[in-house]
Design a protein around this motif. Structure first.
Motif, PDB file in Angstrom:
ATOM      1  N   SER A  69     -34.266  -4.839 -45.526  1.00 53.49           N
ATOM      2  CA  SER A  69     -33.433  -5.626 -46.864  1.00 53.49           C
ATOM      3  C   SER A  69     -33.702  -6.744 -46.925  1.00 53.49           C
ATOM      4  O   SER A  69     -34.691  -7.524 -46.427  1.00 53.49           O
ATOM      5  CB  SER A  69     -32.235  -5.349 -46.089  1.00 53.49           C
ATOM      6  OG  SER A  69     -31.851  -6.333 -45.059  1.00 53.49           O
ATOM      7  N   PHE A  72     -36.974  -8.015 -52.527  1.00 54.69           N
ATOM      8  CA  PHE A  72     -37.020  -7.187 -53.874  1.00 54.69           C
ATOM      9  C   PHE A  72     -38.205  -7.740 -54.867  1.00 54.69           C
ATOM     10  O   PHE A  72     -38.333  -8.978 -55.023  1.00 54.69           O
ATOM     11  CB  PHE A  72     -35.699  -7.285 -54.677  1.00 54.69           C
ATOM     12  CG  PHE A  72     -35.924  -6.485 -56.010  1.00 54.69           C
ATOM     13  CD1 PHE A  72     -35.840  -5.005 -55.742  1.00 54.69           C
ATOM     14  CD2 PHE A  72     -35.704  -6.919 -57.185  1.00 54.69           C
ATOM     15  CE1 PHE A  72     -35.884  -4.080 -56.926  1.00 54.69           C
ATOM     16  CE2 PHE A  72     -35.770  -6.025 -58.233  1.00 54.69           C
ATOM     17  CZ  PHE A  72     -35.978  -4.716 -58.191  1.00 54.69           C
ATOM     18  N   GLU A  73     -39.200  -6.820 -55.143  1.00 57.33           N
ATOM     19  CA  GLU A  73     -40.167  -6.971 -55.869  1.00 57.33           C
ATOM     20  C   GLU A  73     -41.087  -8.377 -55.326  1.00 57.33           C
ATOM     21  O   GLU A  73     -41.540  -9.316 -56.175  1.00 57.33           O
ATOM     22  CB  GLU A  73     -39.841  -7.219 -57.417  1.00 57.33           C
ATOM     23  CG  GLU A  73     -39.261  -6.076 -58.161  1.00 57.33           C
ATOM     24  CD  GLU A  73     -38.840  -6.671 -59.673  1.00 57.33           C
ATOM     25  OE1 GLU A  73     -38.796  -7.633 -60.163  1.00 57.33           O
ATOM     26  OE2 GLU A  73     -38.774  -5.372 -60.187  1.00 57.33           O
ATOM     27  N   THR A  77     -34.325 -12.263 -51.810  1.00 57.38           N
ATOM     28  CA  THR A  77     -33.343 -11.990 -52.668  1.00 57.38           C
ATOM     29  C   THR A  77     -32.156 -13.175 -52.248  1.00 57.38           C
ATOM     30  O   THR A  77     -31.060 -13.497 -53.029  1.00 57.38           O
ATOM     31  CB  THR A  77     -32.642 -10.652 -52.743  1.00 57.38           C
ATOM     32  OG1 THR A  77     -32.056 -10.381 -51.320  1.00 57.38           O
ATOM     33  CG2 THR A  77     -33.642  -9.767 -52.950  1.00 57.38           C
TER      34      THR A  77
END
Length: 367
Positions: A69, A72-73, A77
């Motif tokens: 987690s 992202f990309e 995050t």
């Protein structure tokens, strides 16, 4: 169990045991937008994983990290970053005999005294494998610091009686030999000394030195949150560490004010600096802009094949020869642990420092 988290803003919580299904970490408070993927974390984990030479435990683990987690990309995050490394090569039966007695130099007795129970499979949370979570979380902190121009270099300064000649210091050499020394000749002598220890079914310790460059003046607080005090806590939280000193350290006790004080001066650009660095880059608990230099003393690996005296859990005296897979020396694999715990401390204190000066707050929010 309390005490598995570290940090205030940039915070990690580690979890897992040496012979459980896996180990990992949750890193929270990391700013969004930092480039991150598993290969960047793996580079640090590969420096501490077992089975890389005859001077590390033969336990074969790939220590492949999974980011679960918070990314992202290819960028963070700003949310919690959870990472896991699965245990692949547990041999818990090698440790079954240990359940009946207390190993010298280990936390077996103190765990029983505190909890009335212990995980005897390689030490559970007291195992060196717990540092996987620290290294993974600290790798992110290191990447954050590099964006600020802050670089941390840790290395083996000595192994047993073998010391590096700092006149022959070569940073590239640290990753070129099995003992992480910046002096190739000292590394060869250290290897010979380790071979001797192994032949005697013995182990040895050493000293890790860490140099931090690029830290601006003004990081740290003057009372309970001193930068050097927090670095000491971070390093002492590593299981094998038995001593910590910064700058001249214990040599300062033999000095005088005239020889220990660092004279201030200005450089060609008019910047204030110091002529010497006996303080190790920290004055009054606050960074002074000089390189921060500290050392950690690492004890010998307590698990050795030579006979040792101890007692069973009922107090019966016995002689033991520790079986299982163990490092004859902890120092080389602990270098990256020292480096990443340092990164976690600095990252957290830099973020905390954002609120120290009202001018900085006004400058940020009034733009």
């Amino acid at each position: 169990m309390a005490g598995s988290d570290y940090g205030t803003i940039f915070k990690i919580t580690t979890w897992g045991e040496s012979h459980g299904k896996g180990l990992g970490v949750v890193a929270d408070g990391c700013p969004a937008g930092i480039p991150l993927d598993e290969s960047m974390i793996q580079e640090y984990l590969d420096r501490r994983k077992p089975g890389q030479s005859k001077y590390t435990t033969p336990r074969k683990e790939s220590d492949q990290v999974e980011i679960l987690s918070g990314v992202f990309e290819g960028k963070t995050t700003g949310t919690p970053i959870s990472m896991m490394v699965r245990n692949e090569n547990q041999k818990s039966k090698d440790y079954s005999e240990i359940a009946s007695y207390y190993r010298p130099g280990h936390a077996d007795f103190t765990f029983d005294a505190k909890y009335g129970f212990r995980d005897y499979r390689g030490g559970g949370r007291s195992s060196g494998r717990e540092t996987i979570g620290r290294v993974a979380g600290g790798a992110i902190a290191s990447l954050f610091l590099k964006q600020l121009g802050i670089h941390i270099t840790a290395y083996t300064k000595s192994i047993g009686p073998i010391h590096c000649n700092m006149a022959d210091f070569n940073a590239r050499e640290i990753l070129n030999n099995r003992v992480c020394m910046p002096d190739a000749q000292a590394a060869k002598r250290a290897a010979d000394y380790l071979d001797q220890c192994m032949a005697e079914k013995n182990s040895c310790g050493g000293i890790i030195e860490c140099v931090i460059t690029g830290v601006p003046a003004g990081i740290g607080d003057p009372v309970f949150e001193k930068l050097d005090a927090n670095l000491a806590k971070a390093i002492f939280s590593i299981g094998a560490v038995k001593g910590f000193e910064i700058g001249d350290g214990f040599l300062a006790a033999d000095a005088t004010g005239l020889t220990n004080n660092d004279a201030f001066c200005t450089d060609d650009q008019g910047n204030i600096s110091k002529k010497t660095n006996h303080a190790g880059g920290i004055l009054g608990g606050i960074s002074d802009g000089s390189p921060i230099i500290f050392r950690a003393a690492i004890k010998p690996t307590p698990s050795i094949g030579a006979p040792q005296q101890t007692v069973r859990t009922d107090g019966t005296p016995i002689t033991v020869e520790i079986k299982g897979r163990h490092d004859p020396i902890i120092v080389p694999r602990a270098v990256v642990v020292v480096e990443t715990m340092t990164a976690l401390t600095l990252a957290d204190m830099i973020l905390k420092n954002m609120s120290a000066d009202n001018r900085k707050i006004l400058d940020f929010y009034q733009k």
